[in-house]
Design a protein around this motif. Structure first.
Motif, PDB file in Angstrom:
ATOM      1  N   ARG A 143     -35.460  23.929  -4.363  1.00  0.00           N
ATOM      2  CA  ARG A 143     -37.241  24.750  -4.631  1.00  0.00           C
ATOM      3  C   ARG A 143     -36.519  25.842  -3.768  1.00  0.00           C
ATOM      4  N   THR A 144     -36.096  26.462  -2.722  1.00  0.00           N
ATOM      5  CA  THR A 144     -36.132  27.195  -1.966  1.00  0.00           C
ATOM      6  C   THR A 144     -34.915  27.805  -1.070  1.00  0.00           C
ATOM      7  N   GLN A 145     -34.149  28.422  -1.209  1.00  0.00           N
ATOM      8  CA  GLN A 145     -33.423  28.536  -0.348  1.00  0.00           C
ATOM      9  C   GLN A 145     -33.508  29.015   1.038  1.00  0.00           C
ATOM     10  N   THR A 146     -32.944  27.466   1.770  1.00  0.00           N
ATOM     11  CA  THR A 146     -33.476  27.307   3.332  1.00  0.00           C
ATOM     12  C   THR A 146     -31.876  27.813   3.852  1.00  0.00           C
ATOM     13  N   PHE A 147     -32.475  27.918   4.924  1.00  0.00           N
ATOM     14  CA  PHE A 147     -31.670  27.904   6.467  1.00  0.00           C
ATOM     15  C   PHE A 147     -31.968  27.380   7.187  1.00  0.00           C
ATOM     16  N   VAL A 148     -31.923  25.480   7.922  1.00  0.00           N
ATOM     17  CA  VAL A 148     -32.503  25.693   8.775  1.00  0.00           C
ATOM     18  C   VAL A 148     -30.782  25.803  10.156  1.00  0.00           C
ATOM     19  N   THR A 149     -31.396  25.458  11.375  1.00  0.00           N
ATOM     20  CA  THR A 149     -30.409  25.344  12.364  1.00  0.00           C
ATOM     21  C   THR A 149     -30.548  24.392  12.882  1.00  0.00           C
ATOM     22  N   THR A 150     -29.250  23.870  14.027  1.00  0.00           N
ATOM     23  CA  THR A 150     -29.692  22.636  14.448  1.00  0.00           C
ATOM     24  C   THR A 150     -28.459  22.502  15.136  1.00  0.00           C
ATOM     25  N   SER A 151     -28.430  21.654  16.178  1.00  0.00           N
ATOM     26  CA  SER A 151     -27.398  20.865  17.079  1.00  0.00           C
ATOM     27  C   SER A 151     -26.492  19.663  16.520  1.00  0.00           C
ATOM     28  N   GLU A 157     -24.688  15.715   6.357  1.00  0.00           N
ATOM     29  CA  GLU A 157     -23.567  15.211   5.570  1.00  0.00           C
ATOM     30  C   GLU A 157     -23.687  14.913   3.751  1.00  0.00           C
ATOM     31  N   ARG A 158     -24.289  14.830   3.601  1.00  0.00           N
ATOM     32  CA  ARG A 158     -25.143  14.177   2.001  1.00  0.00           C
ATOM     33  C   ARG A 158     -25.150  15.721   0.651  1.00  0.00           C
ATOM     34  N   PHE A 159     -25.515  16.419   1.557  1.00  0.00           N
ATOM     35  CA  PHE A 159     -25.620  17.826   1.484  1.00  0.00           C
ATOM     36  C   PHE A 159     -24.067  19.112   1.615  1.00  0.00           C
ATOM     37  N   ASN A 160     -23.036  18.242   1.805  1.00  0.00           N
ATOM     38  CA  ASN A 160     -22.224  18.704   2.203  1.00  0.00           C
ATOM     39  C   ASN A 160     -21.283  19.360   0.465  1.00  0.00           C
ATOM     40  N   GLN A 161     -22.174  19.238  -0.423  1.00  0.00           N
ATOM     41  CA  GLN A 161     -21.524  19.970  -1.638  1.00  0.00           C
ATOM     42  C   GLN A 161     -22.368  20.806  -1.993  1.00  0.00           C
ATOM     43  N   ARG A 162     -23.279  20.811  -1.543  1.00  0.00           N
ATOM     44  CA  ARG A 162     -24.631  22.100  -2.515  1.00  0.00           C
ATOM     45  C   ARG A 162     -24.735  23.013  -1.092  1.00  0.00           C
ATOM     46  N   ALA A 163     -24.454  22.825   0.171  1.00  0.00           N
ATOM     47  CA  ALA A 163     -25.037  23.661   1.117  1.00  0.00           C
ATOM     48  C   ALA A 163     -23.204  24.551   1.620  1.00  0.00           C
ATOM     49  N   VAL A 178     -14.678  23.006   5.631  1.00  0.00           N
ATOM     50  CA  VAL A 178     -14.188  22.351   5.051  1.00  0.00           C
ATOM     51  C   VAL A 178     -15.212  20.788   6.167  1.00  0.00           C
ATOM     52  N   PHE A 179     -16.139  20.265   5.516  1.00  0.00           N
ATOM     53  CA  PHE A 179     -16.956  20.193   6.176  1.00  0.00           C
ATOM     54  C   PHE A 179     -17.159  18.011   7.121  1.00  0.00           C
ATOM     55  N   THR A 180     -16.683  18.120   8.761  1.00  0.00           N
ATOM     56  CA  THR A 180     -16.397  17.112   9.385  1.00  0.00           C
ATOM     57  C   THR A 180     -17.661  16.899  10.517  1.00  0.00           C
ATOM     58  N   VAL A 181     -17.589  15.888  10.767  1.00  0.00           N
ATOM     59  CA  VAL A 181     -18.487  15.527  11.797  1.00  0.00           C
ATOM     60  C   VAL A 181     -17.865  14.847  13.134  1.00  0.00           C
ATOM     61  N   PRO A 182     -17.239  16.282  14.012  1.00  0.00           N
ATOM     62  CA  PRO A 182     -16.894  16.544  15.528  1.00  0.00           C
ATOM     63  C   PRO A 182     -17.868  16.026  16.015  1.00  0.00           C
ATOM     64  N   MET A 183     -17.300  15.537  17.311  1.00  0.00           N
ATOM     65  CA  MET A 183     -17.987  15.603  18.881  1.00  0.00           C
ATOM     66  C   MET A 183     -19.325  16.604  18.333  1.00  0.00           C
ATOM     67  N   MET A 184     -20.472  16.215  18.571  1.00  0.00           N
ATOM     68  CA  MET A 184     -21.646  17.080  18.507  1.00  0.00           C
ATOM     69  C   MET A 184     -21.236  18.322  19.762  1.00  0.00           C
ATOM     70  N   ARG A 185     -21.996  19.547  19.254  1.00  0.00           N
ATOM     71  CA  ARG A 185     -20.940  20.337  20.400  1.00  0.00           C
ATOM     72  C   ARG A 185     -22.740  21.411  20.147  1.00  0.00           C
ATOM     73  N   ALA A 186     -23.895  22.037  21.153  1.00  0.00           N
ATOM     74  CA  ALA A 186     -24.815  23.067  20.718  1.00  0.00           C
ATOM     75  C   ALA A 186     -24.541  23.340  20.390  1.00  0.00           C
ATOM     76  N   GLY A 187     -25.010  25.316  19.051  1.00  0.00           N
ATOM     77  CA  GLY A 187     -25.439  25.780  18.874  1.00  0.00           C
ATOM     78  C   GLY A 187     -24.590  25.855  17.389  1.00  0.00           C
ATOM     79  N   ASN A 188     -24.646  24.890  16.540  1.00  0.00           N
ATOM     80  CA  ASN A 188     -23.832  24.876  15.318  1.00  0.00           C
ATOM     81  C   ASN A 188     -24.780  25.068  14.574  1.00  0.00           C
ATOM     82  N   VAL A 189     -24.732  25.878  13.431  1.00  0.00           N
ATOM     83  CA  VAL A 189     -25.580  26.975  12.607  1.00  0.00           C
ATOM     84  C   VAL A 189     -25.657  25.172  11.266  1.00  0.00           C
ATOM     85  N   VAL A 190     -26.758  25.106  10.485  1.00  0.00           N
ATOM     86  CA  VAL A 190     -26.790  24.750   9.281  1.00  0.00           C
ATOM     87  C   VAL A 190     -26.832  25.730   7.840  1.00  0.00           C
TER      88      VAL A 190
END
Length: 190
Positions: A143-151, A157-163, A178-190
């Protein structure tokens, strides 16, 4: 001019309420445009009412050096299940309501322009749980071009192929190939 603003805002609130009837979260959310002149006379003849109120308040406005009467003094009354959200809603309910209102605004925009706007949402996981984030992203997908920030990358994960995913570190954004889920760090932007 203030009467035109008043009419346009009332029309827009009506359109938003229609869109809210099909709300993503299914909550009983509604808004009402509340004129600052609501208890001052007949709002159906807003032009005459505002002119009268301005005549009465002219001296006070000149003394204050500010406009005391007009649509800039109006508010929106947001209700969740019939109760004032500002007074009775939790932080999570208020955040969900804001996102729901944004989605209703997207719907209204789309119905008028047959296009979707860009949607920006900062720190999506601050007040929304994983289920609501999932529902939100599913709704926005396509529906939209979406910009999301998160830590917390694991919600995406499931949006890996489309984002595209970017990490911001020390003020620099780099695309992650390459989308991996390492130990979470503050400041990640998706």
């Amino acid at each position: 001019m203030s009467a035109r603003i008043h009419r346009a805002r009332n029309k827009y609130v009506h359109l938003i309420n229609e869109a809210l009837e099909h709300s993503l979260f299914g909550d009983a959310l509604s808004i009402r445009y509340v004129s600052a002149l609501e208890d001052k006379g007949d709002l159906s003849n807003y032009e005459e009412l505002i002119a009268e109120r301005l005549r009465l308040r002219m001296e006070a406005e000149m003394f204050a050096g500010a406009c005391l009467i007009g649509p800039h003094r109006d508010e929106l009354d947001v209700r969740f299940r019939g109760r004032n959200l500002r007074s009775f809603g939790s932080a999570g309910q208020q955040r969900s309501a804001l996102i729901t209102l944004d989605l209703a605004a997207i719907s209204v925009y789309h119905s008028k322009h047959q296009d979707y706007p860009i949607f920006l949402i900062d720190d999506v996981d601050a007040e929304l749980d994983g289920i609501r984030i999932e529902r939100l992203l599913e709704y926005l997908d396509g529906r939209t071009q979406t910009f999301v920030t998160t830590s917390k990358r694991n919600y995406f994960e499931r949006f890996n192929q489309r984002a595209k995913f970017y990490e911001v570190r020390e003020g620099k954004a780099t695309e992650e190939t390459v989308f991996t889920v390492p130990m979470m760090r503050a400041g990640n932007v998706v």
